[in-house]
Design a protein around this motif. Structure first.
Motif, PDB file in Angstrom:
ATOM      1  N   ARG A   1      39.240   4.668 -15.543  1.00 38.70           N
ATOM      2  CA  ARG A   1      38.759   5.671 -14.583  1.00 38.70           C
ATOM      3  C   ARG A   1      39.790   5.943 -13.484  1.00 38.70           C
ATOM      4  O   ARG A   1      39.583   6.848 -12.670  1.00 38.70           O
ATOM      5  CB  ARG A   1      37.447   5.210 -13.923  1.00 38.70           C
ATOM      6  CG  ARG A   1      36.273   5.024 -14.847  1.00 38.70           C
ATOM      7  CD  ARG A   1      35.927   6.275 -15.674  1.00 38.70           C
ATOM      8  NE  ARG A   1      35.814   7.496 -14.894  1.00 38.70           N
ATOM      9  CZ  ARG A   1      34.693   7.882 -14.264  1.00 38.70           C
ATOM     10  NH1 ARG A   1      33.615   7.132 -14.322  1.00 38.70           N
ATOM     11  NH2 ARG A   1      34.672   9.032 -13.600  1.00 38.70           N
TER      12      ARG A   1
ATOM     13  N   TYR B   1      27.418  -0.114 -10.359  1.00 40.88           N
ATOM     14  CA  TYR B   1      28.156   0.881 -11.140  1.00 40.88           C
ATOM     15  C   TYR B   1      29.659   0.871 -10.873  1.00 40.88           C
ATOM     16  O   TYR B   1      30.417   1.541 -11.582  1.00 40.88           O
ATOM     17  CB  TYR B   1      27.568   2.271 -10.885  1.00 40.88           C
ATOM     18  CG  TYR B   1      26.155   2.396 -11.392  1.00 40.88           C
ATOM     19  CD1 TYR B   1      25.888   2.516 -12.751  1.00 40.88           C
ATOM     20  CD2 TYR B   1      25.079   2.370 -10.516  1.00 40.88           C
ATOM     21  CE1 TYR B   1      24.582   2.620 -13.224  1.00 40.88           C
ATOM     22  CE2 TYR B   1      23.772   2.463 -10.971  1.00 40.88           C
ATOM     23  CZ  TYR B   1      23.532   2.589 -12.325  1.00 40.88           C
ATOM     24  OH  TYR B   1      22.245   2.679 -12.788  1.00 40.88           O
TER      25      TYR B   1
ATOM     26  N   ASP C   1      32.725   3.666 -11.610  1.00 43.02           N
ATOM     27  CA  ASP C   1      32.094   4.980 -11.799  1.00 43.02           C
ATOM     28  C   ASP C   1      31.558   5.512 -10.474  1.00 43.02           C
ATOM     29  O   ASP C   1      31.711   6.699 -10.153  1.00 43.02           O
ATOM     30  CB  ASP C   1      30.947   4.883 -12.814  1.00 43.02           C
ATOM     31  CG  ASP C   1      31.440   4.633 -14.228  1.00 43.02           C
ATOM     32  OD1 ASP C   1      32.600   4.969 -14.520  1.00 43.02           O
ATOM     33  OD2 ASP C   1      30.657   4.113 -15.047  1.00 43.02           O
TER      34      ASP C   1
ATOM     35  N   GLN D   1      32.870   8.802  -8.274  1.00 39.36           N
ATOM     36  CA  GLN D   1      31.908   9.827  -7.854  1.00 39.36           C
ATOM     37  C   GLN D   1      31.930  10.001  -6.340  1.00 39.36           C
ATOM     38  O   GLN D   1      31.885  11.131  -5.826  1.00 39.36           O
ATOM     39  CB  GLN D   1      30.507   9.431  -8.322  1.00 39.36           C
ATOM     40  CG  GLN D   1      29.430  10.464  -7.977  1.00 39.36           C
ATOM     41  CD  GLN D   1      28.048   9.991  -8.372  1.00 39.36           C
ATOM     42  OE1 GLN D   1      27.670   8.851  -8.083  1.00 39.36           O
ATOM     43  NE2 GLN D   1      27.295  10.845  -9.040  1.00 39.36           N
TER      44      GLN D   1
END
Length: 261
Positions: free
Chosen positions: A136, A242, A245, A249
């Protein structure tokens, strides 16, 4: 270059409770990334070396050079910005390093930094922000419309904030068993409080750049301080659950909102 650091009292007890097999070393130099030759010298002090490598596609082409080297095949310990105390599990047993700059750190706070590293070693957390974000990281890079060095700084800060959420309950529970370390944890938070409270104004006036503000806010998470927006959104169990992620975000939404202002 390396010398075993003697531990006693509360620090020895924390080590026994959280990372009993680890060793703590004083290093006679400061380093961002430990030079490969020096890292190899650790082989004289540990039972085994297990160098970590990471996929090259995790690291954008324009990322700072140390991040490319860290992901590569050389035995690489530490990244610029890791602070006075850092650690690795690329050795057996794991090692906590106190850099030369520790000589200028107040004893109580240094003890807390070592204790914090021992707690981190004893958990299953990734060793740095690169394996934390993993595949990511390019998404984080795309979400932050700043230069690569700023993306690096924000990524390291977000990882630090996530670590703080994971470890803060441990520190908060130390008042009875390790009162000296608990007091150092509380005192460090108190010293940050005014700076954190003043962050929105400092950023608005251009006195603090956003990456620096992120670094300060995320450092405050482990002390349980109230954070201003947009950093308050990181103070949530969802970030623990999380991880990367959620961090990506948060960055995307934060910079979209900044663009709209």
């Amino acid at each position: 270059m390396f010398e075993r650091r003697p531990l006693s009292g509360e620090l020895a007890a924390v080590k026994a409770a959280h990372a009993p097999a680890s060793i703590v070393l004083d290093v006679d130099t400061d380093f961002g990334t430990l030079p490969p030759g020096a890292a190899e010298d650790l082989g004289l002090l540990v039972d085994a070396l297990d160098p970590a490598t990471y996929p090259g596609e995790w690291v954008p082409d324009d990322a700072p050079g140390p991040l490319h080297r860290y992901a590569g095949s050389d035995f690489t310990i530490g990244l610029p910005g890791d602070g006075t105390v850092t650690w690795t599990r690329q050795t057996d047993p794991p090692v906590v390093f106190c850099k030369a700059r520790a000589a200028g750190t107040p004893d109580a706070f240094l003890d807390f930094l070592i204790a914090e590293a021992l707690v981190q070693v004893g958990t299953d957390v990734p060793e740095s922000f690169l394996p934390f974000f993993a595949d990511r990281y390019p998404d984080l890079d795309a979400a932050i419309p700043l230069d690569p060095a700023s993306v690096y700084q924000i990524a390291a800060a977000l990882y630090d904030g996530w670590l703080g959420l994971r470890t803060r309950p441990v520190f908060a529970d130390w008042a009875d068993d390790y009162p000296g370390l608990h007091d150092a944890w509380v005192d460090a938070g108190d010293r940050l409080r005014d700076r954190v409270d003043g962050l929105p104004g400092a950023v608005a006036r251009g006195e603090t750049e956003f990456p620096d503000a992120t670094e300060l806010a995320c450092a405050a998470i482990k002390h349980g301080l109230d954070l201003p927006a947009p950093f308050a959104a990181l103070e949530t169990a969802a970030y623990v659950d999380y991880g990367a992620d959620y961090g990506v975000q948060w960055a995307r939404k934060t910079f979209e909102s900044l663009d709209d202002e």
